[in-house]
Design a protein around this motif. Structure first.
Motif, PDB file in Angstrom:
ATOM      1  N   ALA A  54      -3.299   0.509 -10.983  1.00  0.00           N
ATOM      2  CA  ALA A  54      -3.191  -1.120 -10.761  1.00  0.00           C
ATOM      3  C   ALA A  54      -2.043  -1.182  -9.458  1.00  0.00           C
ATOM      4  N   VAL A  55      -1.000  -0.552  -9.841  1.00  0.00           N
ATOM      5  CA  VAL A  55       0.069  -0.453  -8.456  1.00  0.00           C
ATOM      6  C   VAL A  55      -0.443  -0.036  -7.133  1.00  0.00           C
ATOM      7  N   ARG A  56      -1.105   1.083  -7.351  1.00  0.00           N
ATOM      8  CA  ARG A  56      -1.828   1.704  -5.927  1.00  0.00           C
ATOM      9  C   ARG A  56      -2.760   0.585  -5.520  1.00  0.00           C
ATOM     10  N   SER A  57      -3.426  -0.072  -6.152  1.00  0.00           N
ATOM     11  CA  SER A  57      -4.442  -1.134  -5.852  1.00  0.00           C
ATOM     12  C   SER A  57      -3.791  -2.149  -5.071  1.00  0.00           C
ATOM     13  N   LEU A  58      -2.532  -2.411  -5.774  1.00  0.00           N
ATOM     14  CA  LEU A  58      -1.920  -3.707  -5.143  1.00  0.00           C
ATOM     15  C   LEU A  58      -1.148  -3.226  -3.974  1.00  0.00           C
ATOM     16  N   PHE A  59      -0.794  -1.977  -3.835  1.00  0.00           N
ATOM     17  CA  PHE A  59       0.019  -1.323  -2.562  1.00  0.00           C
ATOM     18  C   PHE A  59      -0.908  -1.408  -1.627  1.00  0.00           C
ATOM     19  N   ALA A  60      -2.491  -1.080  -1.769  1.00  0.00           N
ATOM     20  CA  ALA A  60      -3.466  -0.994  -0.879  1.00  0.00           C
ATOM     21  C   ALA A  60      -3.728  -2.489  -0.290  1.00  0.00           C
ATOM     22  N   ARG A  77      -2.140  -3.936   3.927  1.00  0.00           N
ATOM     23  CA  ARG A  77      -3.130  -4.797   4.926  1.00  0.00           C
ATOM     24  C   ARG A  77      -2.448  -5.320   6.189  1.00  0.00           C
ATOM     25  N   PRO A  78      -2.978  -5.353   7.297  1.00  0.00           N
ATOM     26  CA  PRO A  78      -4.230  -4.777   7.576  1.00  0.00           C
ATOM     27  C   PRO A  78      -4.248  -3.342   7.984  1.00  0.00           C
ATOM     28  N   GLY A  79      -3.321  -2.657   7.760  1.00  0.00           N
ATOM     29  CA  GLY A  79      -3.281  -1.211   7.632  1.00  0.00           C
ATOM     30  C   GLY A  79      -4.275  -0.545   6.514  1.00  0.00           C
ATOM     31  N   PRO A  80      -4.681   0.532   6.658  1.00  0.00           N
ATOM     32  CA  PRO A  80      -5.688   1.234   5.809  1.00  0.00           C
ATOM     33  C   PRO A  80      -5.059   1.775   4.615  1.00  0.00           C
ATOM     34  N   PRO A  81      -5.448   1.440   3.251  1.00  0.00           N
ATOM     35  CA  PRO A  81      -4.934   1.968   2.097  1.00  0.00           C
ATOM     36  C   PRO A  81      -4.776   3.899   2.174  1.00  0.00           C
ATOM     37  N   ARG A 123       8.544  -5.056   0.149  1.00  0.00           N
ATOM     38  CA  ARG A 123       6.820  -4.859   0.281  1.00  0.00           C
ATOM     39  C   ARG A 123       6.451  -5.031   1.537  1.00  0.00           C
ATOM     40  N   ASP A 124       7.050  -5.662   2.649  1.00  0.00           N
ATOM     41  CA  ASP A 124       6.663  -5.643   3.957  1.00  0.00           C
ATOM     42  C   ASP A 124       6.933  -4.302   4.801  1.00  0.00           C
ATOM     43  N   LEU A 125       7.690  -3.515   4.086  1.00  0.00           N
ATOM     44  CA  LEU A 125       8.090  -2.220   4.896  1.00  0.00           C
ATOM     45  C   LEU A 125       7.024  -1.101   4.071  1.00  0.00           C
ATOM     46  N   LEU A 126       6.166  -1.487   3.195  1.00  0.00           N
ATOM     47  CA  LEU A 126       5.422  -0.431   2.702  1.00  0.00           C
ATOM     48  C   LEU A 126       4.327  -0.089   3.397  1.00  0.00           C
ATOM     49  N   ARG A 127       3.963   1.092   3.405  1.00  0.00           N
ATOM     50  CA  ARG A 127       2.986   1.800   4.549  1.00  0.00           C
ATOM     51  C   ARG A 127       2.131   2.894   3.702  1.00  0.00           C
ATOM     52  N   ALA A 128       1.077   3.261   4.137  1.00  0.00           N
ATOM     53  CA  ALA A 128       0.107   4.371   3.646  1.00  0.00           C
ATOM     54  C   ALA A 128       0.449   5.495   4.724  1.00  0.00           C
ATOM     55  N   CYS A 129       0.721   6.454   4.379  1.00  0.00           N
ATOM     56  CA  CYS A 129       1.152   7.729   5.391  1.00  0.00           C
ATOM     57  C   CYS A 129      -0.252   7.897   6.159  1.00  0.00           C
TER      58      CYS A 129
END
Length: 201
Positions: free
Chosen positions: A67-73, A77-81, A153-159
């Motif tokens: 659930a956490v990883r889904s909401l992180f995805a 956005r708009p970046g890729p998960p 949350r606004d600083l969260l990124r997928a590497c």
């Protein structure tokens, strides 16, 4: 440990294994036991220690992680998960329901803690004596909810580095990768791609 750190720690239990694959730190009950022991205080388990890491708890924690990883995805956005789970994300309403339900399993009450020589601290502690497994999953869910509703949350990124599957909080304006080694791997991959295109390889 704050909510940002605990939520990220849960999410990055899925990571690059160093050999081109994906490793899961919560693949079995031994992994869960080690992970929770390192975070007992943040998981409302400091006094009694973490609950026994059985299959039921492992399943509950892994479901929360999904659930956490889904909401992180959604948050990136708009970046890729992350590429680790881009193909198996939970529907957002299901992920939200899962986190909210886990957080609600253990009601909390504000308590003032005032240690000698320290300023008073207001903490939300479990009300009553809920089972340790419920305290642990509720603490994880509350941390994820606090992170997702907070400013980080606004600083969260997928590497974006090749083969990396981690999420990270961007610490400074120029940070592009979760770790320096991911940055190195990305630069090497770009270099090899340029050489391949120019026919030097």
């Amino acid at each position: 440990m704050d909510a940002t750190r605990l939520a990220l720690d849960l999410a990055v239990t899925i990571r690059h294994d160093g050999n081109g694959g994906v490793a899961d730190d919560l693949a079995d009950t031994a992994g869960l036991a080690a992970w929770t022991a390192d975070r007992a205080a943040a998981l409302d388990c400091a006094e009694d220690g973490p609950p026994p890491a059985d299959e039921a708890l492992l399943t509950a924690v892994r479901e929360l992680r999904a659930a956490v990883r889904s909401l992180f995805a959604r948050a990136v956005r708009p970046g890729p998960p992350s590429s680790a789970d881009a193909h198996r994300l939970l529907p957002e309403d299901e992920a939200l329901a899962r986190l909210n339900a886990a957080a609600a399993r253990v009601p909390t009450a504000p308590r003032l803690v005032w240690e000698p020589g320290a300023p008073p601290v207001l903490r939300d502690l479990p009300a009553g004596a809920p089972p340790a497994a419920d305290r642990l999953t509720a603490a994880l869910a509350r941390a994820a909810l606090a992170f997702l509703a907070g400013p980080d949350r606004d600083l969260l990124r997928a590497c974006p580095a090749p083969r990396c599957v981690r999420y990270f909080v961007k610490d400074h304006a120029r940070q592009e990768w979760c770790t320096p080694s991911c940055g190195n791997r990305a630069r090497v991959a770009r270099h090899h791609e340029r050489r391949r295109r120019s026919g030097d390889v």
